[in-house]
Every structure is written in structure tokens, then in C-alpha cells.
Write an enzyme that holds these catalytic residues in place. Structure first.
Site, PDB file in Angstrom:
ATOM      1  N   HIS A  92      49.156  37.141  29.459  1.00  0.00           N
ATOM      2  CA  HIS A  92      47.907  36.997  28.732  1.00  0.00           C
ATOM      3  C   HIS A  92      46.750  37.728  29.396  1.00  0.00           C
ATOM      4  O   HIS A  92      46.650  37.813  30.617  1.00  0.00           O
ATOM      5  CB  HIS A  92      47.541  35.508  28.604  1.00  0.00           C
ATOM      6  CG  HIS A  92      47.429  34.815  29.925  1.00  0.00           C
ATOM      7  ND1 HIS A  92      46.252  34.780  30.655  1.00  0.00           N
ATOM      8  CD2 HIS A  92      48.348  34.145  30.664  1.00  0.00           C
ATOM      9  CE1 HIS A  92      46.447  34.103  31.765  1.00  0.00           C
ATOM     10  NE2 HIS A  92      47.709  33.704  31.813  1.00  0.00           N
ATOM     11  N   ASP A  93      45.908  38.300  28.569  1.00  0.00           N
ATOM     12  CA  ASP A  93      44.644  38.918  28.975  1.00  0.00           C
ATOM     13  C   ASP A  93      44.812  40.185  29.812  1.00  0.00           C
ATOM     14  O   ASP A  93      43.837  40.663  30.407  1.00  0.00           O
ATOM     15  CB  ASP A  93      43.761  37.919  29.740  1.00  0.00           C
ATOM     16  CG  ASP A  93      43.431  36.691  28.909  1.00  0.00           C
ATOM     17  OD1 ASP A  93      42.663  36.817  27.947  1.00  0.00           O
ATOM     18  OD2 ASP A  93      43.979  35.606  29.211  1.00  0.00           O
ATOM     19  N   GLY A 134      48.936  37.260  34.482  1.00  0.00           N
ATOM     20  CA  GLY A 134      47.768  37.374  33.630  1.00  0.00           C
ATOM     21  C   GLY A 134      46.632  38.166  34.241  1.00  0.00           C
ATOM     22  O   GLY A 134      46.497  38.285  35.456  1.00  0.00           O
TER      23      GLY A 134
END
Length: 266
Positions: A118-119, A136
Site C-alpha cells: 500500500h501507498d 508500504g
């Protein structure tokens, strides 16, 4: 060409000339650009925004729920640029409220069994080789390469045109134009072969090497090295990219090779 055995939510936005093979699954909040190919058993989850002429190979999972206990179901996205190839069983998570999106640029190659968490923000023309595991919030500059079976810690930054050796544990930031290798990961020179392939002149490469002599070979700490670089070396886009990258690093950059590294290689 959408095969009848594929599942496509009726509200998904599929451009013309998209090929979706049997048993692929396309969820509701998905947009796919024209000319893209989706292989069998690929899963494109809510929040995916896939560009033109991409290739998503069998078993890949795009825009999956983040593997982050802080995630509470907020609305987030995954962007994949044009002409990007995602090979078999690669997984890419969508963003969290920290950044709201995961971004992969155009003309990238994400090889089999890799994970982009994520991200993360991946630039253009990047290569992530088989079985790379990326935590992440990792940032990866344009034209950077991470070789196979490497693991990248959260919030690490990998600079443009950098090359990380296979099997690496990436705990610190890797500055632009460099090669990173050995364990613990350290500076292994300037990525001169990659730079020549991309049209950098010998003069530009020599200037980059001179910058890194100040950082890694002259005995300065990073702050001293940056001051001397700005005083002694002429301004250029490459010099300034390196200086700004190091100055903004929060995790710290990889170190110079130790004497034990050199002795073991001799």
C-alpha cells in the site's frame, strides 16, 4: 474481446479493444484503458485505474485490500500507467489514508510473484524482478531496478536510475544513479552501464562519479559532503538530484563498503 467465462461487474468501465480472458474477475469500481490485456484468473479489485496497453498476466491481483491493521475500509485507489506489464501472481495493494493511493508509472515491468504494498509510488520505466517483496510507502524513482528476491523495508526511497542487486535487504535509502549490493547493503559504484544505455554522456557519468567521491570516498559525513559538493562542483540536474535526495532522506542513505567487504572480495 471479452470472454463469456470472465466475470465483469456491469458498472466497471472497460475501454474499447480490451481483451479479458476466461475466469478473470473485474470488480465494480474499476477502469481499464484501451488495448489492455487481462489474463485468465487475474483479479482486478475495486479502486483499480489501469492505463492503456497494459498486460496483466494470469493470477495477478491488482488493488487488493492493504495488509495494514490501521486500514479501516477507507476509499483508496491503485493507479497503473500505460504500457506497464504485470506478470504472473504479482500482487499490488491499494492505498491507505496515509496517501490514499498506490501508484505505478508507465512502461514498468513487475515480474512474477512480486508484491507492491500500500501507498508505494513507483516511477516510470522501473523494473521489479521476480519475488521482490516491497513493504508500504516505498518510493522508487524513474528507471530504477530492484533485482530478484530482494526485500524493501517500509518508507525506503530508491533513487532514479539506481540498481539494487538480487537478494538484497533494503533498509536504507539508495541514492540516484548508484548500484547497491552486498550485506549489509552498501554503495557499489555508479550505475554507469545503465546510464550509458539510457543516453547519458561520458561527461555526465564522470560528473556523477565525482559527486559520489565526495559522499563515499573523501571521509566527509553527509552534511559536510553536501556542502563541499555545492561549493566545489558545478550545478547540474544530476548533481542537484543527488543532493536533494540525500538532504531529504529520512531513513538515511546506504553506507560505503566496509574494509571487511573489500577484504572478502579480494
Amino acid at each position: 474481446m471479452i470472454q463469456p467465462l470472465a466475470y465483469i461487474h456491469p458498472e466497471a468501465k472497460i475501454a474499447p479493444n480490451v481483451v479479458i480472458e476466461p475466469f478473470a474477475m473485474i470488480h465494480k469500481d474499476v477502469e481499464i484503458g484501451e488495448g489492455t490485456w487481462i489474463g485468465s484468473h487475474a483479479v482486478i479489485n475495486d479502486g483499480a485505474r489501469i492505463g492503456k496497453n497494459c498486460q496483466i498476466y494470469p493470477g495477478a491481483v491488482i488493488s487488493s485490500t492493504p495488509q495494514d491493521l490501521k486500514f479501516k475500509g477507507e476509499y483508496t485507489l491503485t493507479y497503473i500507467g500505460d504500457n506497464t506489464i504485470i506478470r504472473e501472481y504479482a500482487t499490488i495493494s491499494r492505498g491507505t489514508e496515509e496517501h490514499w493511493k498506490t501508484e505505478i508509472g508507465s512502461d514498468c515491468l513487475i515480474m512474477a510473484y512480486s508484491h507492491v504494498a500500500h501507498d508505494c509510488r513507483i516511477g516510470n520505466n522501473c523494473i521489479i524482478v521476480n519475488n521482490v517483496q516491497m513493504a508500504g510507502h516505498v518510493h522508487m524513482g524513474d528507471w530504477a531496478i530492484i533485482a530478484g528476491s530482494s526485500s524493501v523495508r517500509q518508507f525506503v526511497k530508491i533513487g532514479a536510475h539506481a540498481m539494487v542487486a538480487g537478494g538484497s535487504l533494503v533498509r536504507k535509502d539508495v541514492p540516484p544513479f548508484t548500484k547497491a549490493a552486498r550485506e549489509p547493503l552498501c554503495y557499489a559504484g555508479v550505475n554507469s552501464i545503465g546510464l550509458r544505455r539510457r543516453g547519458f554522456t561520458n561527461e555526465q557519468i564522470n560528473d556523477i562519479q565525482e559527486v559520489y567521491r565526495y559522499i563515499y570516498l573523501k571521509g566527509f559525513n553527509n552534511s559536510e559532503a553536501l556542502e563541499h559538493i555545492e561549493q566545489d562542483l558545478p550545478a547540474s540536474s544530476e548533481r542537484d538530484l543527488i543532493v536533494n535526495f540525500i538532504r531529504s532522506s529520512e531513513r538515511g542513505i546506504i553506507k560505503a563498503p566496509s574494509a571487511s567487504h573489500v577484504d572478502s572480495e579480494d
